[in-house]
Design an enzyme around this catalytic site. Sequence first.
Site, PDB file in Angstrom:
ATOM      1  N   GLU A 121       0.915  -1.353  -0.047  1.00 56.08           N
ATOM      2  CA  GLU A 121      -0.045   0.141   0.110  1.00 56.08           C
ATOM      3  C   GLU A 121       0.967   0.945  -0.065  1.00 56.08           C
ATOM      4  OE1 GLU A 121      -3.113   0.156  -0.418  1.00 56.08           O
ATOM      5  OE2 GLU A 121      -3.016  -1.809  -0.670  1.00 56.08           O
ATOM      6  N   SER A 207      19.556  -8.350  -8.270  1.00 55.84           N
ATOM      7  CA  SER A 207      18.368  -8.656  -9.246  1.00 55.84           C
ATOM      8  C   SER A 207      18.610  -9.889 -10.334  1.00 55.84           C
ATOM      9  CB  SER A 207      18.151  -7.136  -9.833  1.00 55.84           C
ATOM     10  OG  SER A 207      17.291  -6.285  -9.132  1.00 55.84           O
ATOM     11  N   HIS A 336       3.098  -9.822  -9.542  1.00 59.27           N
ATOM     12  CA  HIS A 336       4.572 -10.308  -9.460  1.00 59.27           C
ATOM     13  C   HIS A 336       5.414  -9.284  -8.542  1.00 59.27           C
ATOM     14  CE1 HIS A 336       8.774 -11.163 -10.553  1.00 59.27           C
ATOM     15  NE2 HIS A 336       8.860  -9.887 -10.767  1.00 59.27           N
ATOM     16  N   SER A 337       4.886  -8.060  -8.610  1.00 56.17           N
ATOM     17  CA  SER A 337       5.593  -7.014  -8.019  1.00 56.17           C
ATOM     18  C   SER A 337       4.655  -5.725  -7.995  1.00 56.17           C
ATOM     19  CB  SER A 337       6.939  -6.537  -8.432  1.00 56.17           C
ATOM     20  OG  SER A 337       6.741  -5.779  -9.681  1.00 56.17           O
TER      21      SER A 337
HETATM   22  C1  LIG Z   1      18.774 -12.771 -15.662  1.00 57.41           C
HETATM   23  C2  LIG Z   1      17.559 -11.943 -15.297  1.00 57.41           C
HETATM   24  N1  LIG Z   1      16.315 -12.013 -16.400  1.00 57.41           N
HETATM   25  C3  LIG Z   1      15.374 -11.486 -16.369  1.00 57.41           C
HETATM   26  C4  LIG Z   1      14.867 -10.852 -15.207  1.00 57.41           C
HETATM   27  C5  LIG Z   1      13.716 -10.106 -15.159  1.00 57.41           C
HETATM   28  N2  LIG Z   1      12.884 -10.834 -13.976  1.00 57.41           N
HETATM   29  C6  LIG Z   1      12.925 -10.641 -12.795  1.00 57.41           C
HETATM   30  S1  LIG Z   1      11.861 -11.611 -11.807  1.00 57.41           S
HETATM   31  C7  LIG Z   1      11.438 -12.573 -13.149  1.00 57.41           C
HETATM   32  C8  LIG Z   1      10.485 -13.878 -12.984  1.00 57.41           C
HETATM   33  C9  LIG Z   1      11.061 -14.948 -12.157  1.00 57.41           C
HETATM   34  O1  LIG Z   1      10.256 -15.913 -11.708  1.00 57.41           O
HETATM   35  P1  LIG Z   1      10.700 -16.935 -10.805  1.00 57.41           P
HETATM   36  O2  LIG Z   1      12.269 -17.193 -10.459  1.00 57.41           O
HETATM   37  O3  LIG Z   1       9.658 -17.895 -10.969  1.00 57.41           O
HETATM   38  O4  LIG Z   1      10.183 -16.288  -9.304  1.00 57.41           O
HETATM   39  P2  LIG Z   1       9.140 -15.563  -8.742  1.00 57.41           P
HETATM   40  O5  LIG Z   1       9.042 -14.081  -9.039  1.00 57.41           O
HETATM   41  O6  LIG Z   1       7.717 -16.291  -9.158  1.00 57.41           O
HETATM   42  O7  LIG Z   1       9.092 -15.619  -7.056  1.00 57.41           O
HETATM   43  C10 LIG Z   1      12.098 -12.151 -14.172  1.00 57.41           C
HETATM   44  C11 LIG Z   1      12.033 -12.758 -15.643  1.00 57.41           C
HETATM   45  C12 LIG Z   1      15.973 -10.623 -14.097  1.00 57.41           C
HETATM   46  N3  LIG Z   1      15.644 -10.003 -13.082  1.00 57.41           N
HETATM   47  N4  LIG Z   1      17.247 -11.248 -14.295  1.00 57.41           N
END
Ligand SMILES: Cc1ncc(C[n+]2csc(CCOP(=O)(O)OP(=O)(O)O)c2C)c(N)n1
Length: 450
Positions: A121, A207, A336-337
């Site tokens: 929030e 990240s 997701h965020s």
């Molecule tokens: C190397 C890389 N590629 C792409 C991203 C963008 N990204 C951030 S979170 C995410 C999804 C990750 O999904 P998952 O590992 O299943 O974790 P969840 O978010 O579901 O907990 C992506 C593609 C990133 N941070 N780093």
Amino acid sequence: MLTTPLKKCIRSTSIRALTQRPKVAFGRPFVSSSRALQNAGVRQPPHSDSVHFPGALNSKFSNTLKFQKSEDTPAIPTYRLIDTNGALLDTSREPDLSKEKALKMYRDMVATSVMDLLMYESQRQGRISFYMVSAGEEGIAVGSAAALADNDIIFSQYREQGVMMYRGFTLDEFMNQLFSNRFDYGKGRNMPVHYMSERLYLHSISSPLATQIPHSVGAAYALKLSGENRIAVCYFGEGAASEGDFHAALNIAATRSCPVVFICRNNGYAISTPTLEQYKGDGIASRGVGYGIDTIRVDGNDIMAVMEVTKQARNIAMTSQKPVLIEAMSYRVSHHSTSDDSFAYRAKVEVEDWKRRDNPITRMRKWLELRSWWSADEETQLRTNLRKEVLQAFARAEKEKKPAIKNLFLDIFEKPSEDLNEQLQQLKRIIEEYPDEYDVESYEGGKNGL
Ligand SMILES: Cc1ncc(C[n+]2csc(CCOP(=O)(O)OP(=O)(O)O)c2C)c(N)n1
């Protein structure tokens, strides 16, 4: 060309030599790199139907031409200990848990979810720049953390707030990071949710997905060599497991026998990508077996099952000095965020169904209530108190100054280079020349913090 001593060494190696106790280096069994060479010398027992091609020692010959099909292999089962009503499924497997510890675990799951809701929030109000909640995954985080030693080394992705909460990361520490204030251990350099704590052995979150997986294996290898009584633990999502780093890490962990527990949170989505588009095999667990790693799949909504599985995984990693893989199944009930609107790619009804169907917090609450360890009054009291505590920590962190501006230039190298010092002086001159363009007073020491 092999040198003569090397040839001799290969010729004299038998299967027995391969199964002998490895040499001990720095207090732990140590697999020497010459083992790979020894493999090449495996003798073929006469008239045996077993092949001893060095690449697949246990494979038998077959005259049936048959491709192995993944759909013919049964899916790995999902281990559960309590059902969705909180009842123990097998009374002979009562979790070994005191009331005090159970209540701490429950409190930490609720604290994580209360903090998540309030911080989500606050981002919507523009008070912090970014946030990610862990709704639906609190049981994986807290349940696994409760089974580890306090000094096991932890590598996280970004949705493991519950692990930190259980370890003792305080609400003030969470808030200082989220606000990038002068008490943030990362000195305000990283996005919100990228926590770290040297005190609690929590490596800093970064990240780029999956990069922490090989790091955890390196840490585990170092622990093995130094003979320490602890392991490394690495969390990641099923999406991150598609990265090359996952492969490199699990393979080296297996071949170098590293005491690391991998915990994959399989929550069904990687941002907008459903698992159906992420992989074709039986989840992440089936891959562990392929690497020669002991593997288990567990119901991530069942905190008791997660705790018991992690306890045993830790025990295997510690006593046998080898990796273990846990795939904890869940569902990402949140977006997701704060930068994502998940209803752009999945139906609201799907999410609502999941929320109603099962949840690690309500499941544990039912388990506690069945034991008369918890009541509705205690629930209300806990939530009221937690809300207050989070908001108080929030207010304290929000009014703190940001770290001194010079921190922008520090820690890039151990000591700032001449170039960096010059850039720092240049920034100082620019700020002095255009004092109205920069809000330096919100940084510790203002202009003098440079
Ligand atoms: C190397 C890389 N590629 C792409 C991203 C963008 N990204 C951030 S979170 C995410 C999804 C990750 O999904 P998952 O590992 O299943 O974790 P969840 O978010 O579901 O907990 C992506 C593609 C990133 N941070 N780093």
